[in-house]
Design a protein around this motif. Structure first.
Motif, PDB file in Angstrom:
ATOM      1  N   SER A 131      50.410  35.108  44.257  1.00 20.32           N
ATOM      2  CA  SER A 131      51.769  35.167  43.699  1.00 20.32           C
ATOM      3  C   SER A 131      52.353  36.565  43.866  1.00 20.32           C
ATOM      4  O   SER A 131      53.532  36.721  44.176  1.00 20.32           O
ATOM      5  CB  SER A 131      51.789  34.713  42.236  1.00 20.32           C
ATOM      6  OG  SER A 131      51.074  35.595  41.432  1.00 20.32           O
ATOM      7  N   MET A 145      56.382  37.722  43.709  1.00 23.00           N
ATOM      8  CA  MET A 145      56.708  37.228  42.370  1.00 23.00           C
ATOM      9  C   MET A 145      56.177  38.228  41.344  1.00 23.00           C
ATOM     10  O   MET A 145      55.060  38.735  41.481  1.00 23.00           O
ATOM     11  CB  MET A 145      56.083  35.844  42.144  1.00 23.00           C
ATOM     12  CG  MET A 145      56.705  34.777  43.055  1.00 23.00           C
ATOM     13  SD  MET A 145      56.376  33.092  42.476  1.00 23.00           S
ATOM     14  CE  MET A 145      54.643  32.939  42.916  1.00 23.00           C
ATOM     15  N   THR A 196      54.297  39.271  38.495  1.00 23.97           N
ATOM     16  CA  THR A 196      53.107  38.564  38.005  1.00 23.97           C
ATOM     17  C   THR A 196      52.389  39.355  36.916  1.00 23.97           C
ATOM     18  O   THR A 196      52.119  40.543  37.084  1.00 23.97           O
ATOM     19  CB  THR A 196      52.119  38.340  39.182  1.00 23.97           C
ATOM     20  OG1 THR A 196      52.789  37.603  40.211  1.00 23.97           O
ATOM     21  CG2 THR A 196      50.874  37.601  38.737  1.00 23.97           C
ATOM     22  N   ALA A 247      49.371  29.066  43.213  1.00 21.65           N
ATOM     23  CA  ALA A 247      50.347  30.139  43.452  1.00 21.65           C
ATOM     24  C   ALA A 247      51.280  29.787  44.601  1.00 21.65           C
ATOM     25  O   ALA A 247      52.483  30.055  44.559  1.00 21.65           O
ATOM     26  CB  ALA A 247      49.623  31.446  43.740  1.00 21.65           C
ATOM     27  N   SER A 249      55.340  29.320  44.121  1.00 23.70           N
ATOM     28  CA  SER A 249      56.327  30.089  44.893  1.00 23.70           C
ATOM     29  C   SER A 249      57.283  29.164  45.639  1.00 23.70           C
ATOM     30  O   SER A 249      58.447  29.487  45.827  1.00 23.70           O
ATOM     31  CB  SER A 249      55.626  31.065  45.844  1.00 23.70           C
ATOM     32  OG  SER A 249      55.202  30.414  47.011  1.00 23.70           O
TER      33      SER A 249
END
Lengths: 312, 312
Positions: free
Chosen positions: A20, A25, A27, A304, A308
């Motif tokens: 991720s 992203m 995280t 993950a 996404s």
């Protein structure tokens, strides 16, 4: 506001964090500690890529990969997850910890695994990775040629004893009851092995040794009295616990508290066939029958990747 | 007679071999070469446990684990699998290779992955792991801050271009046609990115460079003529091929030739819902939408675990 909060600190959680954060992203990993059940294993020989690696070093490498890619980590224990609002049909969650922290996130990945049940007897903690194991599949081959004991009466204990009887001169199977709870074919197989000695109505009272395990003290409930048996390894195969009580309002669980998921690591509303948006689960706390580090890692990647894609 | 023959030489196959040989099953790996698509990658940063590792070294480590546990390997190409007899309701298979070898086995694991389609232009082979990549997910982050080209017009190419536009100053998207074959939201997203330049009706004719890629020569079919564009990386995302023609009589395939499996890596008879005993499949040649090394490795573990349980 995080894109994703990952709860857990072992293979599934850390792999999800690697993927991720590499997908840009934001995280956050929240974990009580790093490594989960893998950290209880001194020598791992079946994680692909390493002829032999310690559980803790392997997990620390995964953590380093995740943080290098931008994932943050806080060492806390999550005790509640609440859906606080919906924005354009997308959920926002409030994640709270026992330490009093609060975090907002668009998605949550549940990946904190299971905890094996312990015997709670003297010596068990002391010989943690020195002869006491909670996984025959993981550690069995390390006891080639040695005498061992398996504790338990279900399929894991029976499978474990059967496997160990092929590589160990003598296997003691210690079971609290007078009959097994496993598959019939496994019970038959175990009873037919000449080097498996079954101790019914018995329990391990103490684990003794020097640098590593040397013996167990076993009590016989039926006949009374205890005896000491020389073994180099004790495999505790009495099940595990999934701590999912605090999320049972959020997602669908099975009878033993495991999170039910589909092939894309999505969860469902309790008592429903409807997908629960924003909450995903991977690794040993799901229903996967294959509780291995590399399987959890693979599931961490899948979750993950899917998060996404769903985000778009 | 082998307990299991594993066809393939990359993450899924080698992990299956690690697990099956550790379960004391007589295991033979048959592979044309080691590494599959992973071997085309110079720097892998998303395989959990390694901050950075080469594709070939990683695959060689997995192979060593498998052979250390007793798996054998023969470098050959399988060209037929036949069910030769049934014994106590269990199948026996004859596996033949182009070199003329024949092997008998109780179970077969299909795990030889996919082969990416290539451009077949000058320079493509030369810059194999030196700027030419067949996987944005794998290699994208290595091109942070550099100008790159993506070749293709489907979802992989569009997703790849979209991701790269976040980390690269300029992304050229080279597509043979005048419209894309991908999801509408992806097409919109790609068209909205100011640093993505789309070259329609165009094809890469040559890849040039010194030690690594420095430019591509692109032909414009509509306007005519070629131009040279400076880039450090070329991502070829024009699909891949699954070579399953020779097993279509044995197992159920989907429309693009991928092997259909259930959660336990079991296959089905062609045009049937019935499980095909003795033949299993894992990794990129199945329908998994997650073509990553760690996912394939996880599936390799699952298939071997299940084969060893079914054997009993």
């Amino acid at each position: 506001m995080y894109d994703v909060i990952i709860i857990g600190g072992a293979a599934a959680a850390l792999t999800a964090a690697i993927y991720s954060s590499r997908r840009a992203m934001k995280t956050l990993i929240i974990a009580k500690s790093i490594g989960g059940q893998a950290a209880m294993t001194d020598v791992i020989e079946n994680y692909p890529g390493f002829l032999s690696v310690g559980g803790i070093p392997l997990m620390n490498k995964m953590l380093k990969q995740a943080t290098k890619s931008g994932a943050e980590i806080n060492f806390e224990e999550v005790n509640s997850i609440d859906e606080i609002s919906k924005k354009n049909e997308k959920s926002i969650f409030n994640v709270k910890t026992t330490a009093g922290s609060k975090y907002k996130t668009k998605t949550v990945i549940l990946a904190y695994g299971k905890t094996p049940r312990t015997l709670d007897v003297p010596g068990e903690g002391k010989f943690g990775a020195k002869g006491v194991s909670y996984c025959v599949t993981c550690d069995g081959p390390l006891f080639n040629g040695k005498n061992v004991a398996v504790v338990g009466g279900g399929n894991s204990a029976l499978e474990g004893a059967e496997y160990l009887s092929k590589i160990c001169p003598k296997v003691y199977l210690v079971h609290r009851r007078d009959a097994f709870r496993g598959f019939e074919y496994l019970v038959k197989e175990v009873k037919s092995r000449k080097n498996i000695e079954i101790l019914y109505n018995s329990a391990v009272k103490e684990i003794k040794g020097g640098n590593s395990v040397q013996s167990i003290v076993v009590e016989d409930f039926a006949k009374g009295g205890t005896k000491e048996i020389l073994v180099s390894g004790v495999f505790v195969e009495i099940g595990s616990v999934t701590k999912t009580e605090f999320i049972k309002q959020l997602v669908k669980l099975d009878q033993i508290g495991q999170v039910i998921t589909n092939n894309y690591a999505e969860t469902f509303y309790p008592d429903s066939e409807k997908i629960r948006p924003g909450i995903f689960a991977a690794g040993d706390l799901t229903q996967t029958p294959f509780k291995q580090i590399v399987v959890s890692a693979g599931e961490g990647c899948i979750v993950a990747d899917w998060v996404s894609k769903k985000k778009k």
